[in-house]
Structure formats: C-alpha cells, structure tokens
Design an enzyme around this catalytic site. Structure first.
Site, PDB file in Angstrom:
ATOM      1  N   LYS A 291       0.827  -1.208   0.000  1.00 17.53           N
ATOM      2  CA  LYS A 291       0.000   0.000   0.000  1.00 17.53           C
ATOM      3  C   LYS A 291       0.869   1.270   0.000  1.00 17.53           C
ATOM      4  O   LYS A 291       2.094   1.188   0.070  1.00 17.53           O
ATOM      5  CB  LYS A 291      -0.975  -0.038   1.186  1.00 17.53           C
ATOM      6  CG  LYS A 291      -1.939  -1.248   1.116  1.00 17.53           C
ATOM      7  CD  LYS A 291      -3.088  -1.040   0.145  1.00 17.53           C
ATOM      8  CE  LYS A 291      -3.821  -2.276  -0.319  1.00 17.53           C
ATOM      9  NZ  LYS A 291      -4.581  -3.048   0.637  1.00 17.53           N
TER      10      LYS A 291
HETATM   11  C1  LIG Z   1      -5.558  -4.158   1.024  1.00 14.09           C
HETATM   12  C2  LIG Z   1      -7.039  -3.973   1.066  1.00 14.09           C
HETATM   13  C3  LIG Z   1      -7.805  -4.287   2.192  1.00 14.09           C
HETATM   14  C4  LIG Z   1      -7.259  -5.019   3.363  1.00 14.09           C
HETATM   15  O1  LIG Z   1      -6.155  -4.416   3.935  1.00 14.09           O
HETATM   16  P1  LIG Z   1      -5.286  -5.251   4.981  1.00 14.09           P
HETATM   17  O2  LIG Z   1      -4.515  -4.184   5.701  1.00 14.09           O
HETATM   18  O3  LIG Z   1      -4.420  -6.165   4.194  1.00 14.09           O
HETATM   19  O4  LIG Z   1      -6.231  -5.959   5.868  1.00 14.09           O
HETATM   20  C5  LIG Z   1      -9.151  -3.984   2.191  1.00 14.09           C
HETATM   21  N1  LIG Z   1      -9.733  -3.424   1.130  1.00 14.09           N
HETATM   22  C6  LIG Z   1      -9.048  -3.123   0.019  1.00 14.09           C
HETATM   23  C7  LIG Z   1      -9.757  -2.470  -1.126  1.00 14.09           C
HETATM   24  C8  LIG Z   1      -7.685  -3.407  -0.050  1.00 14.09           C
HETATM   25  O5  LIG Z   1      -7.008  -3.147  -1.183  1.00 14.09           O
END
Ligand SMILES: *Cc1c(COP(=O)(O)O)cnc(C)c1O
Length: 384
Positions: free
Chosen positions: A185
């Site tokens: 991210k």
């Molecule tokens: C990455 C992601 C999540 C989950 O995030 P985590 O921190 O891995 O739990 C939820 N929604 C979307 C759209 C994502 O891309």
C-alpha cells in the site's frame, strides 16, 4: 536482460530501520509508546480533530467499525463487487449479508444510483471503496445515507492520502474510514491499518475491542495510576492491536507520505502522457478538488488493442515487468458467487473492467529508467 521489475515494492529508509532498532532495544515491542505516537501523528496529519485507532490490518479495522456501529445477523451492508474480498468478508463475520452493486464505468468506484436501488428495510450501512486511490462520489453517497439513515464506513485502503472536493479522506462525514498499511500500500508497515473516526464513542469502542475487550490497553496499564496488574474485560474482543515494531515503520512512512504521493503522481502523469497514443484506456483522475493517491495505475485494453488482457500480462512478464489485476470481482469468486447466486450480467461495468484491466507498476522505488522500460514494452506489445 534487465532484472525483473516487481509490480510493487515498499520504500523503507534508514529512518524506519533505525526506529525499529530503537524499538527492539527499548524492550517495548508490542502496543506501546510508538503506536500511541503513530496514532497521534496520523490524526494530526488528517486534521479536523479526528481520532485514529491503530490496528494490525485494515481488515481488522473494518471489522471493528462494523462492530462499533452494531451490525448484526440478518443486516445488509451494501458494497461494490469490484474490490478485495476483505471489504465484504467482514460483513459475514456478523452473519450479516453484503449486497454487491456495480461500479460507475467512468470512475471504477461504486455506483451511487446502484446503491440506492439496492436499499431494503434490512440495509444498515454502505462500504464505499476508493478504488485505486480515487475517492468515490461521497457527496451523493452521504446524501443517500442520510435519507435512509445508513452508516457509511469507507474502505480507504487505497486512499492515503486522497482528497475529495478539497477535503482529506478520513475527515469526511462518514462514521469511519479505514486505511491499510499492508506491504504494497501507499505507506507500509508490513501489516497494519488505521481506523479513523470523529465519533469519540466509536473510537473508544474500537480501542477496547481491538484488545480482547479490555478497558485499557497494556501501555495505559503501566502509565496510569491504577495498579499495573488491574484490568477489566467488558466484552469478548479481538486481538487486533498494532505492534510498536509496525508503528515504528509507520511513524516515518507517514512523514514521507506527501513526498511518496508526489512521486506516484509524477509517474502517473508520465504514463498518461506517453501511453496516450496506444490502444489502451487510461485511468480517470477525478473531478476538480479531487487528488488521487495513485495507489494503482490501471489501464484497460480497448476493442482496437491487438491482443487481449491475458496476453498483454503474459507479454509484460516475458519482458520482465510485473503487473497485476485489480480485481477479480467478487461476483467471480466461488464463495460469493455461490452463496449469493451472482452472475457477471448483474455487474456489466465491473465485468468489463475486469476483462480489460492491467495494473502497471507505480511506486516510489521505481526509477525513470524502470518506467521507460514499462512504456517501451507497452509500445512494442500493443503499439501499431
Ligand atoms: C488491502 C485492502 C484491504 C485489506 O487491507 P489489509 O490491511 O491487508 O487488511 C481492504 N480493502 C481493500 C480495497 C484493499 O485493497
């Protein structure tokens, strides 16, 4: 041939490494002073007096948000089919049902009209997903939520930092927004997330429920004037607290967030310019007042592209370039498809995006030369 260019890489500097080492030497490696600092810094960064509750993933944060607003068995929560499964799985944790709707073909975000059409007497909440880092049509979604008395919980996993109509996502009118610091991210702590809310009761509930339903977290226990050994369990909570090791990364990632976004915006602008002549549909960049986080740069093959999406991805890999697909929509995933009898015909815009989309590398560790490789590969694969 040049080394394989990964689809994504975190940008971890010496400051992060030193802070982790400092944390290790401090003896306090789980939730403690670094987590507190990261929360304070994050709330301050967003501004507008929001509360920030650090958790070990965005999935955990979404779960806590629905718990705090009282979602229960039989309730319905509307979200988009064009997302990661986490946006919907947290609804099932309560025995409630996600109601999937299509995306807007221009923004790739949830279609506000489709939300309104999907509302029933069981609907309790809406989970919009700011796809790729571009904010959903939040004014319209908020308007619908008010008219039908629904809670809005933003899946802001892609949206740090994103502006909507000049306002920072995280400070909009919704009940909560949840950010992700997963490894790929826009800022990364390995695993991690932040629940943000302006409602102090929601924040307090999430703080209790992220750590076993205990009324004070471990750090408070050792710093307040109650005896160190004393705590009270007020609910069957979860184990969702962020560690100080992760927060040590987050503190420094946060300081670089604006600079990181700037660099991704630069990469996006160069793709926009240099791919324009190719038979590819380029991503939307938002209305005036919107600022895209550029977590993803998604192109689509068009009907005049010489090859289809799968072949394009195969050829990019052959050229040593990593790319990805966001997303295989949930109506294509066996669990969701079978449980809710979903078909592609119900989601034509999402299905079309799925069939044509490729996410190109867009991250701060990429050099200009790396991007040149991506552009040249695309020119040679789909160019005339
Ligand atoms: C990455 C992601 C999540 C989950 O995030 P985590 O921190 O891995 O739990 C939820 N929604 C979307 C759209 C994502 O891309």
């Amino acid at each position: 041939m040049a080394a394989f260019l990964p689809f994504a890489l975190p940008d971890i500097g010496e400051e992060e490494i030193a802070e982790v080492v400092h944390t290790l030497r401090s003896g306090w490696i789980t939730t403690g002073p670094k987590t507190k600092q990261f929360e304070d810094d994050f709330a301050l960064y967003l501004g507008d007096g929001v509360h920030a509750v650090a958790v070990n993933s965005a999935t955990a944060g979404l779960h806590l948000a629905l718990e705090a607003i009282g979602i229960k068995e039989g309730d319905e929560v509307i979200t988009t089919t064009h997302t990661f499964t986490a946006s919907a799985e947290i609804v099932r944790y309560f025995g409630a049902d996600p109601i999937f709707v299509d995306i807007d073909p221009d923004t790739y975000c949830i279609d506000a009209d489709a939300i309104e059409d999907a509302i029933t007497s069981k609907t309790r909440a809406i989970i919009p997903v700011h796809y790729g880092g571009l904010a959903c049509d939040m004014n319209r979604i908020q308007d619908i939520a008010k008219r039908y008395n629904l809670a809005v919980v933003e899946d802001a996993a892609h949206a740090f930092p994103t502006l909507y109509g000049g306002k920072v996502v995280g400070t909009l009118e919704s009940v909560c927004a949840i950010f992700s610091f997963y490894a790929t991210k826009t800022i990364a702590t390995g695993e991690g997330g932040m629940l943000v809310t302006r409602d102090s009761r929601i924040a307090a509930r999430a703080r209790v429920m992220r750590l076993h339903g205990i009324d004070r977290d471990a750090f408070d226990r050792y710093t307040s004037d109650r005896p160190a050994w004393y705590y009270q369990v007020v609910a069957p909570g979860f184990k969702y607290n962020m560690t100080d090791l992760a927060a040590a990364l987050g503190i420094h990632q946060l300081r670089k967030a604006a600079q990181f976004r700037q660099r991704r915006a630069e990469i996006a602008a160069r793709y926009d310019k240099e791919l324009r002549a190719l038979p590819l549909r380029l991503p939307p960049d938002g209305a005036p007042g919107d600022e895209h986080a550029w977590h993803l740069y998604v192109v689509q093959v068009t009907h005049d592209s010489p090859i289809n999406r799968d072949e394009l991805i195969r050829k990019l890999f052959e050229a040593g370039i990593g790319c990805s697909v966001h997303y295989i929509p949930l109506h294509q995933q066996p669990y969701w498809r079978e449980r809710y009898h979903l078909t592609p015909e119900q989601f034509p815009n999402s299905q079309r995006l799925y069939e044509g989309c490729v996410s190109l590398p867009i991250y701060t560790k990429m050099s200009d030369a790396d991007q040149t490789r991506v552009i040249e590969a695309l020119r040679s694969i789909v160019g005339k």
